[in-house]
Design a protein around this motif. Sequence first.
Motif, PDB file in Angstrom:
ATOM      1  N   UNK A 239      16.105  63.380  41.065  1.00  0.00           N
ATOM      2  CA  UNK A 239      16.625  64.231  40.200  1.00  0.00           C
ATOM      3  C   UNK A 239      17.918  64.602  41.014  1.00  0.00           C
ATOM      4  N   UNK A 240      18.427  64.104  42.002  1.00  0.00           N
ATOM      5  CA  UNK A 240      19.720  64.374  42.824  1.00  0.00           C
ATOM      6  C   UNK A 240      20.831  64.388  41.822  1.00  0.00           C
ATOM      7  N   UNK A 241      21.007  63.420  41.055  1.00  0.00           N
ATOM      8  CA  UNK A 241      21.957  63.310  39.931  1.00  0.00           C
ATOM      9  C   UNK A 241      21.944  64.098  38.676  1.00  0.00           C
ATOM     10  N   UNK A 242      20.907  65.080  38.707  1.00  0.00           N
ATOM     11  CA  UNK A 242      20.616  65.833  37.598  1.00  0.00           C
ATOM     12  C   UNK A 242      21.578  67.102  37.741  1.00  0.00           C
ATOM     13  N   UNK A 243      21.740  67.838  36.520  1.00  0.00           N
ATOM     14  CA  UNK A 243      22.381  68.991  36.320  1.00  0.00           C
ATOM     15  C   UNK A 243      21.545  70.065  36.412  1.00  0.00           C
ATOM     16  N   UNK A 244      22.453  71.119  37.086  1.00  0.00           N
ATOM     17  CA  UNK A 244      21.544  72.478  36.963  1.00  0.00           C
ATOM     18  C   UNK A 244      22.205  73.291  36.072  1.00  0.00           C
ATOM     19  N   UNK A 245      21.086  73.735  35.280  1.00  0.00           N
ATOM     20  CA  UNK A 245      21.545  74.809  34.113  1.00  0.00           C
ATOM     21  C   UNK A 245      20.629  75.972  33.935  1.00  0.00           C
TER      22      UNK A 245
ATOM     23  N   UNK B  23      24.020  76.811  41.798  1.00  0.00           N
ATOM     24  CA  UNK B  23      24.025  75.814  40.637  1.00  0.00           C
ATOM     25  C   UNK B  23      24.489  74.458  41.235  1.00  0.00           C
ATOM     26  N   UNK B  24      24.034  73.988  42.307  1.00  0.00           N
ATOM     27  CA  UNK B  24      24.677  72.595  42.714  1.00  0.00           C
ATOM     28  C   UNK B  24      23.360  72.257  43.387  1.00  0.00           C
ATOM     29  N   UNK B  25      23.129  70.902  43.405  1.00  0.00           N
ATOM     30  CA  UNK B  25      21.914  70.291  44.184  1.00  0.00           C
ATOM     31  C   UNK B  25      22.395  69.469  45.570  1.00  0.00           C
ATOM     32  N   UNK B  26      21.957  69.952  46.572  1.00  0.00           N
ATOM     33  CA  UNK B  26      22.209  68.966  47.787  1.00  0.00           C
ATOM     34  C   UNK B  26      20.873  68.393  48.228  1.00  0.00           C
ATOM     35  N   UNK B  27      21.147  66.866  48.408  1.00  0.00           N
ATOM     36  CA  UNK B  27      20.055  65.893  48.466  1.00  0.00           C
ATOM     37  C   UNK B  27      20.099  65.769  50.034  1.00  0.00           C
ATOM     38  N   UNK B  28      18.840  65.673  50.496  1.00  0.00           N
ATOM     39  CA  UNK B  28      18.557  65.740  51.977  1.00  0.00           C
ATOM     40  C   UNK B  28      17.124  64.897  52.136  1.00  0.00           C
ATOM     41  N   UNK B  29      17.064  64.257  53.221  1.00  0.00           N
ATOM     42  CA  UNK B  29      15.664  63.448  53.761  1.00  0.00           C
ATOM     43  C   UNK B  29      15.444  64.529  54.802  1.00  0.00           C
ATOM     44  N   UNK B  30      14.069  65.228  54.752  1.00  0.00           N
ATOM     45  CA  UNK B  30      13.719  66.109  55.840  1.00  0.00           C
ATOM     46  C   UNK B  30      12.277  65.566  56.231  1.00  0.00           C
ATOM     47  N   UNK B  31      12.172  64.967  57.387  1.00  0.00           N
ATOM     48  CA  UNK B  31      11.006  64.623  58.114  1.00  0.00           C
ATOM     49  C   UNK B  31      10.338  63.338  56.936  1.00  0.00           C
ATOM     50  N   UNK B  32      11.243  62.642  56.550  1.00  0.00           N
ATOM     51  CA  UNK B  32      10.817  61.627  55.547  1.00  0.00           C
ATOM     52  C   UNK B  32      10.493  61.940  54.059  1.00  0.00           C
ATOM     53  N   UNK B  33      10.731  63.384  53.989  1.00  0.00           N
ATOM     54  CA  UNK B  33      10.514  63.787  52.509  1.00  0.00           C
ATOM     55  C   UNK B  33      11.761  63.948  51.858  1.00  0.00           C
ATOM     56  N   UNK B  34      12.115  63.315  50.660  1.00  0.00           N
ATOM     57  CA  UNK B  34      13.303  63.858  49.939  1.00  0.00           C
ATOM     58  C   UNK B  34      13.163  64.917  49.294  1.00  0.00           C
ATOM     59  N   UNK B  35      14.177  65.978  49.545  1.00  0.00           N
ATOM     60  CA  UNK B  35      14.140  67.115  48.757  1.00  0.00           C
ATOM     61  C   UNK B  35      15.609  67.543  48.467  1.00  0.00           C
ATOM     62  N   UNK B  36      15.777  68.464  47.375  1.00  0.00           N
ATOM     63  CA  UNK B  36      16.609  69.142  47.048  1.00  0.00           C
ATOM     64  C   UNK B  36      16.884  70.512  47.317  1.00  0.00           C
ATOM     65  N   UNK B  37      18.014  70.940  47.903  1.00  0.00           N
ATOM     66  CA  UNK B  37      18.118  72.426  48.136  1.00  0.00           C
ATOM     67  C   UNK B  37      19.176  72.761  47.101  1.00  0.00           C
TER      68      UNK B  37
END
Length: 121
Positions: A50-56, A15-29
Amino acid sequence: MERIFAANLDEIQNDTLLSKTVNGTKVLLSRVNGQLCAVENRCPHLGLPLAKGKVCDGAVVCPFHGSSFDLLNGENIDWTNAFIGMPMPTWTHKLIALGKSPQALKTFKVECEGEQVFLHL
């Protein structure tokens, strides 16, 4: 499809978001009920992050226009119901959508090997 290291397993929480850039692609894990998932860090409405979004309830909610997406399959749950995080009356939802139809988030296949998490991009 290329398999690329994304994060260490202990970095990804429920229920949290981890923002990463993987090989030039911005992803949320994230994890939903313990299941690892990865989505593009880009709302399909206007391309905002969406990185500052909430998980619900296993979904990420866009902090800008309130659209929500299932983190496991990217499916759109709700489309443009807010403005900068403030809920708006139903009659405004189509105006906020700016003529765009609901769309799903892009998802990525996640693979875990030991304590390392890889994405297939």
